[in-house]
Write an enzyme that holds these catalytic residues in place. Structure first.
Site, PDB file in Angstrom:
ATOM      1  N   LYS A  35       4.978  -1.531   2.679  1.00 51.91           N
ATOM      2  CA  LYS A  35       5.505  -0.219   3.093  1.00 51.91           C
ATOM      3  C   LYS A  35       6.458  -0.410   4.275  1.00 51.91           C
ATOM      4  CE  LYS A  35       1.369   0.496   5.900  1.00 51.91           C
ATOM      5  NZ  LYS A  35       0.006   1.063   5.885  1.00 51.91           N
ATOM      6  N   TYR A 252      18.847  -0.273  35.282  1.00 53.49           N
ATOM      7  CA  TYR A 252      18.757   1.181  35.486  1.00 53.49           C
ATOM      8  C   TYR A 252      17.527   1.534  36.317  1.00 53.49           C
ATOM      9  CZ  TYR A 252      22.341   2.072  31.932  1.00 53.49           C
ATOM     10  OH  TYR A 252      23.508   2.133  31.221  1.00 53.49           O
TER      11      TYR A 252
HETATM   12  C1  LIG Z   1      -0.857  -0.061   5.890  1.00 55.99           C
HETATM   13  C2  LIG Z   1      -2.077  -0.100   5.061  1.00 55.99           C
HETATM   14  C3  LIG Z   1      -2.761  -1.297   4.834  1.00 55.99           C
HETATM   15  C4  LIG Z   1      -2.386  -2.602   5.504  1.00 55.99           C
HETATM   16  O1  LIG Z   1      -2.899  -2.623   6.817  1.00 55.99           O
HETATM   17  P1  LIG Z   1      -2.716  -3.921   7.760  1.00 55.99           P
HETATM   18  O2  LIG Z   1      -3.471  -3.561   8.991  1.00 55.99           O
HETATM   19  O3  LIG Z   1      -1.257  -4.030   8.024  1.00 55.99           O
HETATM   20  O4  LIG Z   1      -3.260  -5.071   7.033  1.00 55.99           O
HETATM   21  C5  LIG Z   1      -3.825  -1.270   3.964  1.00 55.99           C
HETATM   22  N1  LIG Z   1      -4.215  -0.117   3.362  1.00 55.99           N
HETATM   23  C6  LIG Z   1      -3.588   1.059   3.575  1.00 55.99           C
HETATM   24  C7  LIG Z   1      -4.075   2.285   2.902  1.00 55.99           C
HETATM   25  C8  LIG Z   1      -2.503   1.109   4.436  1.00 55.99           C
HETATM   26  O5  LIG Z   1      -1.893   2.266   4.646  1.00 55.99           O
END
Ligand SMILES: *Cc1c(COP(=O)(O)O)cnc(C)c1O
Length: 356
Positions: A35, A252
């Site tokens: 994702k 800054y």
């Molecule tokens: C993002 C996600 C994962 C992966 O999680 P990590 O901590 O990056 O391993 C697994 N399951 C779901 C439903 C997620 O949204």
């Protein structure tokens, strides 16, 4: 010549991390979680480098379509399912698997006519209180899905709220087992933290994300200790040097004050490249192969590194912001966040390279 910043992606590290995850996951099948443009690593690149995964999990239907267009024939799981009944024809045509977490989605499936049944993962809320059906409703929702003609295989999943923290997974895992007991179908519960720490969460499918990218899901255990290798290295160069007298300030707001004479290097990387603006003075950074610290506020296109202890460093010296030699986890921790956020925030303007 372009500005000297770049992100390099080590595809061998992708493969090594997948192998490490598999060692922990036993016989479970692996959904590689890609994702958010593969946590900033590029969807197509990640899918190619992780071709040995058993399936790919992501959010956007568009990204799933893109994976199919790239020739990806393996299962693809939509982690939030679908958002409108019009999408079901695409899910069916492309053979996408959908998480089903709401009554609205069940209703859409119940009234849909599709050419090929859609496989689903029934998502249970076992304590995260984000998406999912109350665990007690599992059997009822399962029956409705099984009766829907548009639905193929029904599997079960849940997501842990604190697999990386002190609460662990026991309470949620118990609730999941109780809710699904006796129901036929595959199970998937484990994210990276659960895979690495709790072997009893393996089930049929695991869902690693951050571990595949070579970062640690834990605050108290490093990626290196877990045998994970960073995939993304954000690198740049020193493009200017300043010598400071005691009492002079940097950047800054003048938030950093030199208490003694210092040499600092101006690095071509800022928050518009995805470096966190909230990284405070003292955030680790590597210049000319030596570990040092940032000083002053991060600006849009530049940040400043302390070169006082690296006399050989100057304009043109190589800088690693994170990646090989400096875990993104460390930069994130210093900045009060997690590596996930930094990786995802890599800016489109940063030129990308690949090492195979
Ligand atoms: C993002 C996600 C994962 C992966 O999680 P990590 O901590 O990056 O391993 C697994 N399951 C779901 C439903 C997620 O949204």
């Amino acid at each position: 010549m372009p500005r000297p910043i770049s992100a390099t992606f080590d595809c061998a590290a992708f493969r090594a991390n997948l192998a490490t995850v598999r060692r922990h996951a036993g016989a479970a099948r692996v959904w590689a979680v890609v994702k958010a443009n593969a946590y900033g690593h590029g969807l197509a690149r990640a899918a190619a480098a992780l071709a040995e995964a058993d399936g790919f999990a992501l959010l956007d239907l568009d990204e799933a379509v893109r994976l199919r267009d790239l020739g990806m024939a393996k299962p693809i799981l939509l982690l939030e399912g679908f958002f409108a009944s019009q999408d079901l024809a695409t899910l069916s045509a492309l053979g996408l698997t959908a998480v089903v977490h709401s009554d609205e989605q069940v209703a859409m499936l119940a009234s849909a006519r599709v050419s090929r049944p859609i496989d689903v993962f029934l998502k249970l809320n076992t304590g995260m209180n984000r998406l999912g059906f109350a665990a007690e409703r599992c059997a009822d929702v399962f029956a409705r899905l099984r009766d829907a003609r548009a639905v193929g295989e029904v599997a079960f999943m849940t997501h842990f709220a604190d697999a990386d923290g002190p609460s662990g997974v026991a309470a949620q895992l118990e609730r999941f087992h109780a809710a699904t007991r006796g129901l036929p179908g595959l199970r998937s519960v484990a994210n990276s933290a659960a895979i690495l720490r709790f072997p009893d969460t393996r089930a049929d499918w695991v869902r690693p994300g951050i571990s595949l990218y070579g970062c640690s899901p834990f605050a108290d255990e490093s990626a290196d200790d877990l045998g994970l290798r960073p995939v993304m290295t954000l690198a740049s160069e020193v493009i200017g040097v300043q010598s400071l007298r005691a009492g002079e300030r940097v950047g800054y707001g003048g938030t950093f004050v030199a208490h003694a004479p210092m040499r600092v290097g101006i690095v071509a990387c800022g928050y518009a490249d995805g470096y966190p603006r909230h990284a405070p003075s003292g955030t680790p950074i590597v210049v000319a192969g030596e570990r040092t610290r940032t000083v002053g506020r991060v600006s849009m296109d530049m940040l400043v590194a302390d070169l006082t202890s690296i006399p050989e460093a100057g304009v043109g010296s190589a800088v690693t912001l994170w990646g090989e030699g400096l875990s993104c986890d460390e930069v994130a921790a210093a900045s009060g966040t997690v590596s996930y956020e930094l990786l995802c925030a890599l800016a489109a303007r940063v030129p990308q390279r690949e090492r195979t």
